[in-house]
Design an enzyme around this catalytic site. Structure first.
Site, PDB file in Angstrom:
ATOM      1  N   ALA A 121       0.833  -1.206   0.000  1.00  0.00           N
ATOM      2  CA  ALA A 121       0.000   0.000   0.000  1.00  0.00           C
ATOM      3  C   ALA A 121       0.869   1.258   0.000  1.00  0.00           C
ATOM      4  O   ALA A 121       1.764   1.379  -0.827  1.00  0.00           O
ATOM      5  CB  ALA A 121      -0.979  -0.043   1.177  1.00  0.00           C
ATOM      6  N   SER A 122       0.666   2.165   0.943  1.00  0.00           N
ATOM      7  CA  SER A 122       1.358   3.463   0.885  1.00  0.00           C
ATOM      8  C   SER A 122       2.840   3.390   1.217  1.00  0.00           C
ATOM      9  O   SER A 122       3.545   4.393   1.042  1.00  0.00           O
ATOM     10  CB  SER A 122       0.679   4.467   1.825  1.00  0.00           C
ATOM     11  N   VAL A 123       3.338   2.248   1.672  1.00  0.00           N
ATOM     12  CA  VAL A 123       4.789   2.103   1.807  1.00  0.00           C
ATOM     13  C   VAL A 123       5.443   2.266   0.433  1.00  0.00           C
ATOM     14  O   VAL A 123       6.624   2.597   0.330  1.00  0.00           O
ATOM     15  CB  VAL A 123       5.142   0.760   2.461  1.00  0.00           C
ATOM     16  N   LYS A 125       5.142   4.696  -1.369  1.00  0.00           N
ATOM     17  CA  LYS A 125       5.590   6.087  -1.455  1.00  0.00           C
ATOM     18  C   LYS A 125       7.088   6.220  -1.176  1.00  0.00           C
ATOM     19  O   LYS A 125       7.745   7.133  -1.699  1.00  0.00           O
ATOM     20  CB  LYS A 125       4.788   6.946  -0.476  1.00  0.00           C
TER      21      LYS A 125
END
Length: 566
Positions: A121-123, A125
Site C-alpha cells: 500500500a502506501s509504503v 511512497k
C-alpha cells in the site's frame, strides 16, 4: 580461550549492542548485511519479543476484536545491528470467502509464512521518493524547483509555485485523494485529473497527507527517465539490493504466496489477491507513485538495512549518505506532530512505539503494513498484515504496530543509573503506576529529593512527583531535570520520547511531618512508548540522609513499578 556459539557472536558485537540507552550517531558500517541470530546473541532480552509474538497470535484469533480478528494474519520481523532476531508468522494469508467474514473451509485457507508477499500500500511512497532522490543526485531534479519545470501541465490552477520538496513533505496544499477509478474513464484522463487539480490550501501553508503528491512524483520520475515507474524501481532499487520478491504487479507464478486483501463490491473486483488493493492504483494499471508495490518482510529488511548503512547494501549503493540524511531530517518544523523527511514520516509514536525518536523514519500502508527504521539503535521493525481481509471496516491495527516496535525497544537494555537495579513501569493504555515512600519528616532547610529518570512516553502520559502529608491528598512537586532532551525549566511533570538518556532530577521539599513522596506514571487511551524508569532516589535534609533508595528499595511501595536490572 576459544569462543563458540552465542558467546563468539556476542563478542563480535559493538560495545553498545543491545543497548537502548546509548543512542548512536551516524550510519552503521557499510559492510553490514543481514544474518539470523537469537535475541540473546544480539544482546537482547527475548521475553518482550516473545510477549509480542503471543499478542500477534491473539490478535489473529477469530474473536479478538468485536467478534472478528484484529487482522487475518501477520508476519513480523525485528532486526538489530544487522541481525534478524525474530521472524514470526501467524494467522491466515487467505482466510475468508467473502466480505461478510465467512471463513473458507480449512482445506482452502492459506496460512501466513515467513515469505508471504504483501500489498505494501502506501509504503510504496518510499520507493517513489527514493527514485526521486536518485534523480536529485544525478542533477536531474532540484528539490526547490517548481514541479511545473518538469511537468508543465501540472503548473495550472494555482500550482505553479509548488515545489518537488513540498510534494515529498506533503505541504503542497493538494487534497488527500480523488476518486480517479470512479470519476474518470481511463488512465490518461486520470493522470490529467491529477495534473489539473487545484490546491485546497495555499502551498506551503499546511500539512495534508495526499496520495496526489506521490502520484505526481511517480509521473515526474517516468517523464525524466523515459521509463515506467515499475521498471525504474526494479532497475535502480530492488534489483541492485536483491529484493527479488518486491515490485509492482507480481507475476502469477507468485500468487500462491500472496496475502489476500479485501472483498470489493464497488468496484466489483471480488476477493482481491495478487492485484493492488488501492482502487486508484488499480485503475492506473497497478503502477502508481502512491501504491502498488508488493514485498516480503525479508525484502523490506534489506531496504531498511541499506538505509541504516547510509544508502548501500552488499556492495550496491542506491543512495548517497547525504540523501539518506535528508530523507531522515524533519523538513516540517512549522507543523509540529507532522514531522516528515523527504518521503519518510518521522517521529510518529502511533506506529513507531518505543522506537520513536526525531530521526526514526518509516511509513505505514492502508492494507495493514508498517515499516520502522531507527538509526539511534540500528534497528528495524516490520509488521506486515492483511488487515483489510476481508473488509476495511474491521478497524485499525495501530495497537499491534506500536506493540511490535515497542517490543524491540524493551528487548534492548537500559542499565541502571546507579547500582544494580532501577524501578521500571511499561504501563499500557489507561493505567496508573505508583512508587511511594514511607513517611518522612523534613525541616524545610535544604530539604530536597534527587533521583534519576529515564523517560520514554507520550507527552500526555506524565511521570509526576507528588507529595502528601495525609496519604490522601496529593500535590505535584515542581522538578528540575538536566540531561539530553530534558526540559529547560522547572516543570510539574516529565514526559517525552526519543532522548534515550537518564535525566538527573532535583526538587526542593517543604518543611513537613509525615511527608510521603509518590512517583506516579499515568497513561491515557492511546500511544504508549517504552515506558519510564526511576533510580537513585535520595532524600536529604541538610546533611542528613532521610532516604537512600539504593540501599533500601524495600522502603518503597510499588504498584505497577518493578525492579529491573536492564
Amino acid at each position: 580461550m576459544v569462543l563458540t556459539g552465542a558467546t563468539a557472536m556476542a563478542s563480535a558485537l559493538p560495545e553498545d549492542g543491545g543497548r537502548f540507552d546509548r543512542p548512536r550517531e551516524g550510519f552503521a558500517p557499510a559492510s553490514t548485511v543481514l544474518r539470523g541470530a537469537l535475541p540473546e546473541q544480539a544482546g537482547l532480552d527475548p521475553e518482550p519479543i516473545r510477549t509480542a509474538e503471543r499478542q500477534l497470535d491473539d490478535w489473529s484469533r477469530a474473536d479478538a476484536a468485536d467478534g472478528h480478528p484484529l487482522f487475518s494474519g501477520a508476519v513480523g520481523m525485528l532486526v538489530h545491528n544487522g541481525l534478524i532476531v525474530d521472524t514470526h508468522a501467524t494467522g491466515g494469508a487467505v482466510r475468508y470467502a467473502d466480505g461478510s467474514g465467512r471463513e473458507l473451509p480449512r482445506s482452502r485457507q492459506v496460512p501466513m509464512r515467513a515469505d508471504t508477499i504483501f500489498d505494501m500500500a502506501s509504503v510504496t511512497k518510499l520507493f517513489t521518493s527514493i527514485a526521486v532522490m536518485q534523480l536529485v543526485e544525478r542533477g536531474r531534479v532540484d528539490l526547490d524547483a517548481p514541479v511545473a519545470r518538469y511537468l508543465p501541465e501540472f503548473g495550472v490552477n494555482g500550482k505553479r509555485s509548488i515545489t518537488v520538496e513540498q510534494l515529498l513533505t506533503h505541504t503542497s496544499g493538494l487534497e488527500p485523494f480523488l476518486l480517479l477509478w470512479r470519476d474518470w474513464p481511463d488512465k490518461a484522463s486520470r493522470i490529467k485529473a491529477v495534473m489539473n487539480v487545484a490546491p485546497e490550501t495555499e502551498p506551503g501553508s499546511t500539512y495534508t497527507y495526499s496520495d496526489l503528491n506521490l502520484i505526481t512524483l511517480g509521473v515526474l520520475v517516468e517523464r525524466l527517465t523515459g521509463s515506467t515507474l515499475d521498471k525504474v524501481v526494479a532497475e535502480r532499487i530492488t534489483g541492485p539490493l536483491g529484493m527479488t520478491d518486491t515490485g509492482f504487479n507480481p507475476p502469477a507464478s507468485k500468487r500462491d504466496r500472496i496475502a489476500a486483501t479485501e472483498y470489493q463490491t464497488n468496484p466489483r473486483r471480488g476477493m482481491v489477491r495478487g492485484e493492488v488493493h488501492d482502487e486508484n492504483a488499480w485503475a492506473l494499471g497497478g503502477v502508481a507513485g502512491h501504491a502498488g508495490v508488493f514485498s516480503t518482510a525479508r525484502d523490506m529488511a534489506v531496504l531498511g538495512q541499506s538505509l541504516l548503512n547510509g544508502g548501500t547494501y552488499a556492495g550496491e549503493r542506491i543512495l548517497s549518505e547525504g540523501s539518506v540524511r535528508a530523507m531522515f531530517t524533519n523538513y516540517n518544523l512549522g507543523f509540529p506532530g507532522d514531522d516528515h523527511g523527504l518521503g519518510f514520516e518521522l517521529n510518529q509514536l502511533w506506529y513507531m512505539g518505543g522506537l520513536t525518536s526525531t530521526v526514526t523514519a518509516g511509513h505505514t500502508g492502508y492494507a495493514g503494513t508498517s515499516f520502522v527504521v531507527d538509526p539511534k539503535s540500528s534497528s528495524i521493525a516490520i509488521l506486515l498484515t492483511n488487515r483489510v481481509h476481508p473488509s476495511r471496516e474491521w478497524g485499525s491495527i495501530n495497537v499491534a504496530r506500536q506493540a511490535w516496535a515497542t517490543a524491540l525497544s524493551r528487548a534492548m537494555a537500559v542499565l541502571p543509573a546507579e547500582g544494580r537495579t532501577f524501578w521500571f513501569s511499561g504501563l499500557g493504555d489507561e493505567g496508573t503506576a505508583t512508587l511511594t515512600t514511607r513517611p518522612i519528616t523534613t525541616s524545610g532547610r535544604y530539604s530536597s529529593v534527587r533521583f534519576s529518570a529515564f523517560v520514554d512516553c507520550e507527552p500526555t502520559d506524565p511521570l509526576v512527583l507528588e507529595a502528601s502529608t495525609d496519604g490522601t491528598t496529593w500535590k505535584p512537586v515542581t522538578v528540575t531535570a538536566t540531561g539530553l532532551g530534558a526540559p529547560r525549566e522547572a516543570v510539574p511533570f516529565l514526559a517525552g520520547t526519543g532522548h534515550r538518556t537518564w535525566w538527573s532530577v532535583r526538587a526542593e521539599l517543604p518543611r513537613a511531618e509525615n511527608l510521603t513522596l509518590r512517583w506516579r506514571f499515568t497513561t491515557d487511551g492511546n500511544y504508549t512508548a517504552r515506558g519510564v524508569a526511576v533510580d537513585a532516589i535520595t532524600v536529604t535534609d541538610g546533611e542528613r540522609t532521610l532516604l537512600d533508595g539504593e540501599r533500601r528499595p524495600d522502603a518503597f511501595e510499588a504498584v505497577g513499578f518493578s525492579l529491573h536490572s536492564r
